[in-house]
Scaffold this motif. Structure first.
Motif, PDB file in Angstrom:
ATOM      1  N   ARG A  47       0.809  -1.220   0.000  1.00 28.00           N
ATOM      2  CA  ARG A  47       0.000   0.000   0.000  1.00 28.00           C
ATOM      3  C   ARG A  47       0.846   1.278   0.000  1.00 28.00           C
ATOM      4  N   ALA A  48       2.116   1.167   0.337  1.00 30.48           N
ATOM      5  CA  ALA A  48       2.992   2.340   0.431  1.00 30.48           C
ATOM      6  C   ALA A  48       3.369   2.850  -0.962  1.00 30.48           C
ATOM      7  N   PRO A  49       3.585   4.152  -1.083  1.00 34.02           N
ATOM      8  CA  PRO A  49       4.036   4.697  -2.373  1.00 34.02           C
ATOM      9  C   PRO A  49       5.322   4.013  -2.838  1.00 34.02           C
ATOM     10  N   GLY A  50       5.309   3.526  -4.060  1.00 39.79           N
ATOM     11  CA  GLY A  50       6.482   2.847  -4.604  1.00 39.79           C
ATOM     12  C   GLY A  50       6.743   1.487  -3.986  1.00 39.79           C
ATOM     13  N   GLY A  51       5.796   1.003  -3.157  1.00 44.92           N
ATOM     14  CA  GLY A  51       5.959  -0.305  -2.528  1.00 44.92           C
ATOM     15  C   GLY A  51       7.085  -0.362  -1.514  1.00 44.92           C
ATOM     16  N   ARG A  52       7.426   0.796  -0.931  1.00 38.29           N
ATOM     17  CA  ARG A  52       8.537   0.810   0.020  1.00 38.29           C
ATOM     18  C   ARG A  52       8.238   1.735   1.189  1.00 38.29           C
ATOM     19  N   LEU A  53       8.814   1.372   2.319  1.00 38.95           N
ATOM     20  CA  LEU A  53       8.717   2.173   3.537  1.00 38.95           C
ATOM     21  C   LEU A  53      10.060   2.148   4.252  1.00 38.95           C
ATOM     22  N   ARG A  54      10.356   3.239   4.941  1.00 44.96           N
ATOM     23  CA  ARG A  54      11.514   3.203   5.826  1.00 44.96           C
ATOM     24  C   ARG A  54      11.222   2.162   6.896  1.00 44.96           C
ATOM     25  N   ARG A  55      12.251   1.461   7.328  1.00 43.45           N
ATOM     26  CA  ARG A  55      12.052   0.414   8.337  1.00 43.45           C
ATOM     27  C   ARG A  55      11.425   0.972   9.604  1.00 43.45           C
ATOM     28  N   VAL A  56      11.806   2.176  10.003  1.00 41.75           N
ATOM     29  CA  VAL A  56      11.234   2.767  11.219  1.00 41.75           C
ATOM     30  C   VAL A  56       9.750   3.073  11.035  1.00 41.75           C
ATOM     31  N   ASP A  57       9.351   3.479   9.839  1.00 46.91           N
ATOM     32  CA  ASP A  57       7.936   3.745   9.567  1.00 46.91           C
ATOM     33  C   ASP A  57       7.135   2.445   9.535  1.00 46.91           C
ATOM     34  N   LEU A  58       7.726   1.407   8.983  1.00 45.19           N
ATOM     35  CA  LEU A  58       7.070   0.101   8.968  1.00 45.19           C
ATOM     36  C   LEU A  58       6.894  -0.415  10.390  1.00 45.19           C
ATOM     37  N   ALA A  59       7.918  -0.235  11.218  1.00 41.48           N
ATOM     38  CA  ALA A  59       7.833  -0.647  12.619  1.00 41.48           C
ATOM     39  C   ALA A  59       6.682   0.076  13.311  1.00 41.48           C
ATOM     40  N   GLU A  60       6.555   1.371  13.067  1.00 38.61           N
ATOM     41  CA  GLU A  60       5.476   2.174  13.658  1.00 38.61           C
ATOM     42  C   GLU A  60       4.103   1.655  13.228  1.00 38.61           C
ATOM     43  N   LYS A  61       3.940   1.370  11.944  1.00 35.87           N
ATOM     44  CA  LYS A  61       2.654   0.877  11.431  1.00 35.87           C
ATOM     45  C   LYS A  61       2.285  -0.481  12.023  1.00 35.87           C
ATOM     46  N   GLY A  68      12.513  -5.478  15.970  1.00 44.09           N
ATOM     47  CA  GLY A  68      11.435  -6.438  15.719  1.00 44.09           C
ATOM     48  C   GLY A  68      11.061  -6.500  14.248  1.00 44.09           C
ATOM     49  N   VAL A  69      11.014  -5.343  13.608  1.00 43.50           N
ATOM     50  CA  VAL A  69      10.681  -5.336  12.183  1.00 43.50           C
ATOM     51  C   VAL A  69      11.824  -5.935  11.375  1.00 43.50           C
ATOM     52  N   THR A  70      13.065  -5.708  11.789  1.00 41.79           N
ATOM     53  CA  THR A  70      14.210  -6.316  11.098  1.00 41.79           C
ATOM     54  C   THR A  70      14.127  -7.837  11.182  1.00 41.79           C
ATOM     55  N   ARG A  71      13.812  -8.358  12.373  1.00 40.22           N
ATOM     56  CA  ARG A  71      13.656  -9.814  12.533  1.00 40.22           C
ATOM     57  C   ARG A  71      12.516 -10.346  11.679  1.00 40.22           C
ATOM     58  N   LEU A  73      11.460  -9.063   8.826  1.00 39.91           N
ATOM     59  CA  LEU A  73      11.801  -8.938   7.410  1.00 39.91           C
ATOM     60  C   LEU A  73      12.774 -10.015   6.924  1.00 39.91           C
ATOM     61  N   LEU A  74      13.674 -10.458   7.791  1.00 41.18           N
ATOM     62  CA  LEU A  74      14.725 -11.404   7.359  1.00 41.18           C
ATOM     63  C   LEU A  74      14.201 -12.641   6.639  1.00 41.18           C
ATOM     64  N   PRO A  75      13.244 -13.390   7.204  1.00 44.91           N
ATOM     65  CA  PRO A  75      12.779 -14.575   6.471  1.00 44.91           C
ATOM     66  C   PRO A  75      12.054 -14.224   5.174  1.00 44.91           C
ATOM     67  N   LEU A  76      11.396 -13.065   5.146  1.00 45.16           N
ATOM     68  CA  LEU A  76      10.704 -12.649   3.919  1.00 45.16           C
ATOM     69  C   LEU A  76      11.710 -12.249   2.839  1.00 45.16           C
ATOM     70  N   GLU A  77      12.827 -11.686   3.260  1.00 43.85           N
ATOM     71  CA  GLU A  77      13.904 -11.376   2.315  1.00 43.85           C
ATOM     72  C   GLU A  77      14.495 -12.663   1.737  1.00 43.85           C
ATOM     73  N   LYS A  78      14.701 -13.652   2.603  1.00 48.32           N
ATOM     74  CA  LYS A  78      15.316 -14.915   2.166  1.00 48.32           C
ATOM     75  C   LYS A  78      14.482 -15.636   1.117  1.00 48.32           C
TER      76      LYS A  78
END
Length: 142
Positions: A47-61, A68-71, A73-78
């Protein structure tokens, strides 16, 4: 001691959330190989513009910490559903970006979420849904 109405509401909400998240996790896991938490993360990115968010903004949402958001994201990146992107102007800023595969998966998974949501809620009126949704937004601080 008797519970207040607000305490009772919070207890019921917690129980309802546990039940609903278990159903969503089970269905999303069996149909798409992701959890409901993964789905929420991917949906925010889609839903984010360009399909991207700053990690801190994603954590807030998501109501998570930055670590926690980094943890999360890791399996989804893999598995190729999200990528990392750095800010060329500020190396301290990191973005999470949804891939085409991630976007396709979240679009397909939305059908499962919609079906589970409708089955769980039955047929409340629009006014009931809006009032409850507004109360939940107030609780979440949004």
């Amino acid at each position: 001691m008797e519970n207040t109405l607000t305490t009772e509401f919070c207890l019921r909400m917690g129980r309802a959330w546990a039940t609903l998240s278990r159903r969503l996790d089970s269905s999303l896991g069996s149909h798409h190989g992701i959890s409901f938490a993964d789905y929420q993360l991917l949906l925010h990115l889609q839903r984010a513009p360009g399909g991207r968010l700053r990690r801190v903004d994603l954590a807030e949402k998501l109501g998570l910490t930055a670590s926690g958001v980094t943890r999360s994201l890791l399996p989804l990146e893999k598995i190729g559903l999200v990528d990392r992107q750095s800010d060329p102007r500020d190396a301290r800023v990191g973005y999470a970006i949804i891939t085409a595969a991630g976007s396709e998966l979240v679009t397909n998974a939305t059908t499962v979420v919609d079906n589970i949501s409708r089955a769980a809620l039955g047929a409340p009126s629009r006014a009931q849904l809006e009032a409850t949704s507004n109360l939940l937004a107030q609780l979440a601080g949004t």
